[in-house]
Design a protein around this motif. Structure first.
Motif, short mmCIF file in Angstrom:
data_model
loop_
_atom_site.label_atom_id
_atom_site.label_comp_id
_atom_site.label_asym_id
_atom_site.label_seq_id
_atom_site.Cartn_x
_atom_site.Cartn_y
_atom_site.Cartn_z
N SER A 507 0.82 -1.21 0.00
CA SER A 507 0.00 0.00 0.00
C SER A 507 0.85 1.26 0.00
O SER A 507 0.51 2.26 -0.66
CB SER A 507 -0.94 0.00 1.21
N ALA A 511 0.77 4.14 -2.82
CA ALA A 511 0.59 5.57 -2.52
C ALA A 511 1.67 6.40 -3.21
O ALA A 511 1.39 7.50 -3.74
CB ALA A 511 0.61 5.79 -1.02
N GLU A 522 -5.77 10.88 -3.59
CA GLU A 522 -5.81 9.42 -3.46
C GLU A 522 -4.61 8.92 -2.64
O GLU A 522 -4.75 8.03 -1.79
CB GLU A 522 -5.82 8.75 -4.84
N ASP A 525 -5.22 9.65 0.98
CA ASP A 525 -6.21 8.74 1.56
C ASP A 525 -5.58 7.41 1.96
O ASP A 525 -5.90 6.84 3.01
CB ASP A 525 -7.35 8.49 0.56
N VAL A 526 -4.66 6.92 1.12
CA VAL A 526 -3.99 5.66 1.43
C VAL A 526 -3.13 5.81 2.68
O VAL A 526 -3.16 4.98 3.59
CB VAL A 526 -3.12 5.19 0.24
N TRP A 527 -2.35 6.91 2.76
CA TRP A 527 -1.49 7.12 3.92
C TRP A 527 -2.31 7.24 5.20
O TRP A 527 -1.95 6.69 6.24
CB TRP A 527 -0.63 8.37 3.72
N LYS A 528 -3.42 7.97 5.13
CA LYS A 528 -4.28 8.13 6.31
C LYS A 528 -4.86 6.78 6.74
O LYS A 528 -4.93 6.48 7.94
CB LYS A 528 -5.41 9.11 6.00
N ALA A 529 -5.29 5.97 5.78
CA ALA A 529 -5.87 4.65 6.10
C ALA A 529 -4.84 3.75 6.78
O ALA A 529 -5.14 3.04 7.74
CB ALA A 529 -6.41 3.99 4.83
N LEU A 530 -3.60 3.78 6.29
CA LEU A 530 -2.55 2.95 6.87
C LEU A 530 -2.21 3.41 8.29
O LEU A 530 -1.89 2.58 9.16
CB LEU A 530 -1.30 2.99 5.99
N VAL A 532 -4.36 4.63 10.37
CA VAL A 532 -5.45 4.10 11.20
C VAL A 532 -5.24 2.62 11.48
O VAL A 532 -5.39 2.14 12.61
CB VAL A 532 -6.81 4.32 10.51
N LEU A 533 -4.86 1.87 10.46
CA LEU A 533 -4.73 0.42 10.59
C LEU A 533 -3.50 0.00 11.39
O LEU A 533 -3.55 -0.95 12.18
CB LEU A 533 -4.68 -0.23 9.20
N TYR A 534 -2.38 0.69 11.18
CA TYR A 534 -1.12 0.24 11.77
C TYR A 534 -0.52 1.24 12.78
O TYR A 534 0.57 1.00 13.28
CB TYR A 534 -0.08 0.00 10.66
#
Length: 577
Positions: A507, A511, A522, A525-530, A532-534
């Motif tokens: 991911s 990004a 876009e 969004d990927v960096w923000k999601a990662l 949150v997840l990790y």
């Protein structure tokens, strides 16, 4: 607790006097009742008024009634009457004076294989009647099978049955049933079929033979995952005298793919009867008559149980002799072959050669042993992994081929990690049963839950925090040791650690590509999601990537600017390793 559990039954419904409660379930309670006109003793199932006011329950109750009305079979509970009185829905059915299969198994633990076949053939008849009426039971399990004193089986509780003709139910049925006996397709919420009931019957046969279902777990989710992806132990591992024919039938019923199971209950019942016929033929010393059914071939068959394979050659010869005698009595062309000396000599040679190769197990090469172990390790974690270690890998380690040595050690580490984790879980469960260490045990069991669900990150966070919290606590040292053991096993599993960060790495790379393509929103969004997840992952590898994602976000200007006109800051490449 549901309100309907507090509701008492009326003294009378219609022409039936209500007696004691004899059963309960999600669709109401069952009472003993007596017909005031005929004195017939019956069972009456009542849907309480509280459930009748909830959406869907009345419809489901009526479906159960319609299902029972359609079936007329000696092995299905007989339907008598139904009605509604003062908002209380009820139906009247045959009262079976006996016990459930569940109660029988609690008392006897296991049932001998011949009785299992007799019970299963009766269940096949009940299922055939249901399937012929366009009904799938969907909840076949020991508690829904009544056993009368004379050995007759009665299939009950069609509360979650699915009518083929009911389109709405087919679409919205969802996951309904009992996890231990639920087919993989039902567990996934997919369309069920006749083969789904046959899978459940296979699970019921398995528990009758071995004393436990093919898959079990602490939560419904864990069991469903095993139904979908797990591999069960073959029943012959627990039953010494189990004929291989019956074992193969059970294993075929438990196939993940519905198409690999038997086509219908009737074919299954014939196969079960064949097992009894073949067994009687193989053990009989004074009869040579073959089965009169068209399904039983006159071809001689070797009978082998899981613990009695040495009798194979003698049994095969007995089968040949019986086939010859049968052929003589019918005057078939087969008798002419047996009159031919060269044919008999050829058969004898084949017997000798076949018997030799049958009973002489070829010694596996070291590479074949390693491959056998790898096939077992490809399965989800289960006790069969110990077989891979003890039977194949440890003997190999004494003088391994140079190119396999590291791979063997890696596989052994994988098995040892599983063993450590299993022991840690058992220790935690023992502490749980003792009623001590309430708070630490709660966190350990929570971590175990996350491990089984595959959420290794959350499991590691909990275990690490628990080890730190119990530092220096002598009274809870044992619980701290359990947590530390689980934590070390988790961290030492290098293979899992590498796999769990594949998505993170990919991911991050995606990004970076999006950024280079000027798709700044876009990428953000990927960096923000990662994050949150990790973001809470304590692993150094993960934190390094998350820190990079945060820096890349910090270097981005306001995203409301036109993406086709990046600023000087945007023209800069995102930070790379």
């Amino acid at each position: 607790m549901n309100t309907h559990e507090h509701e008492s039954a009326p003294d009378r419904l219609g022409e039936y006097l209500i007696g004691k409660k004899i059963g309960a379930g999600g669709m109401g309670s069952v009472y003993l009742a007596t017909n005031v006109h005929t004195d017939q003793v019956v069972a009456i199932k009542i849907l309480p008024s509280s459930l009748a006011r909830e959406a869907g329950f009345v419809e489901r109750f009526h479906r159960e009634i319609e299902a029972l009305k359609k079936m007329h079979n000696p092995y299905v509970i007989e339907f008598y009457d139904s009605g509604v009185e003062n908002d209380i829905y009820y139906y009247v059915m045959e009262y079976v004076d006996g016990e459930t299969l569940t109660k029988r198994l609690r008392r006897d633990k296991r049932i001998d294989w011949k009785t299992v076949i007799e019970i299963s053939i009766q269940i096949c008849s009940a299922l055939k009647a249901a399937h012929d009426a366009g009904i799938i039971h969907r909840d076949l399990k020991p508690s829904n099978l009544m056993l009368k004193d004379d050995g007759t089986v009665k299939l009950a509780d069609f509360g979650v049955a699915q009518l083929f003709a009911t389109e709405k139910l087919t679409v919205t049925g969802g996951i309904i049933g009992t996890a231990e006996y639920m087919s993989p397709e039902q567990a996934e919420g997919k369309r069920v079929s006749r083969q789904s009931d046959l899978y459940s019957l296979g699970a019921v046969m398995y528990v009758m033979l071995t004393g436990k279902p093919p898959f079990s777990g602490k939560t419904m989710l864990a069991i469903i995952q095993k139904q979908k992806y797990g591999q069960f132990d073959r029943p012959g591992r627990y039953v010494d005298d189990l004929p291989v024919w019956l074992e193969e039938i059970v294993c075929q019923l438990l196939e993940k793919d519905p198409q690999k199971r038997f086509p219908d209950a009737y074919v299954l019942s014939r196969r079960l009867q064949e097992v009894l016929n073949k067994y009687e033929m193989s053990t009989s010393e004074d009869t040579y008559a073959l089965s009169g059914t068209s399904d039983v071939s006159v071809t001689p068959t070797v009978v082998q149980s899981a613990s009695d394979q040495e009798a194979g050659s003698g049994t095969l010869m007995q089968g040949l002799m019986r086939a010859q005698l049968e052929a003589d009595s019918t005057g078939s062309k087969l008798s002419q072959l047996f009159d031919n000396t060269f044919f008999l000599l050829g058969i004898l040679a084949l017997l000798v050669l076949g018997g030799y190769f049958w009973f002489q197990e070829r010694e596996l090469t070291k590479y074949e042993m390693f491959e056998k172990a790898q096939q077992i390790l490809k399965q989800p974690e289960n006790p069969e992994w110990y077989t891979a270690r003890d039977k194949y890998l440890l003997p190999l380690l004494e003088s391994p081929p140079t190119e396999l040595e590291e791979k063997i050690k890696k596989s052994l580490n994988q098995i040892n990690t599983y063993e450590l984790r299993s022991k840690a879980g058992m220790t935690a469960r023992r502490r749980l049963r003792s009623g001590q260490e309430n708070e630490p045990r709660r966190f350990i069991m929570l971590a175990q839950h996350y491990l089984e669900a595959g959420n290794l990150v959350q499991a590691e966070i909990i275990l690490s925090a628990l080890v730190d919290a119990l530092q220096g606590d002598t009274e809870r040292k044992e619980m701290r040791d359990v947590a530390e053991l689980m934590l070390n096993a988790l961290r030492e599993d290098a293979t899992r650690t590498a796999q769990r960060y594949v998505m993170l790495t990919q991911s991050m790379s995606n990004a970076d590509t999006l950024f280079k393509e000027k798709k700044y929103k876009e990428a953000a969004d990927v960096w923000k999601a990662l994050i949150v997840l990790y973001g809470q992952d304590p692993n150094e590898v993960a934190q390094k990537q998350i820190d990079k994602a945060k820096r890349n976000l910090a270097n981005l200007p306001e995203l409301n600017q036109a993406e086709d006109a990046p600023t000087e800051t945007q023209k800069a490449e995102p930070e790379n390793e």
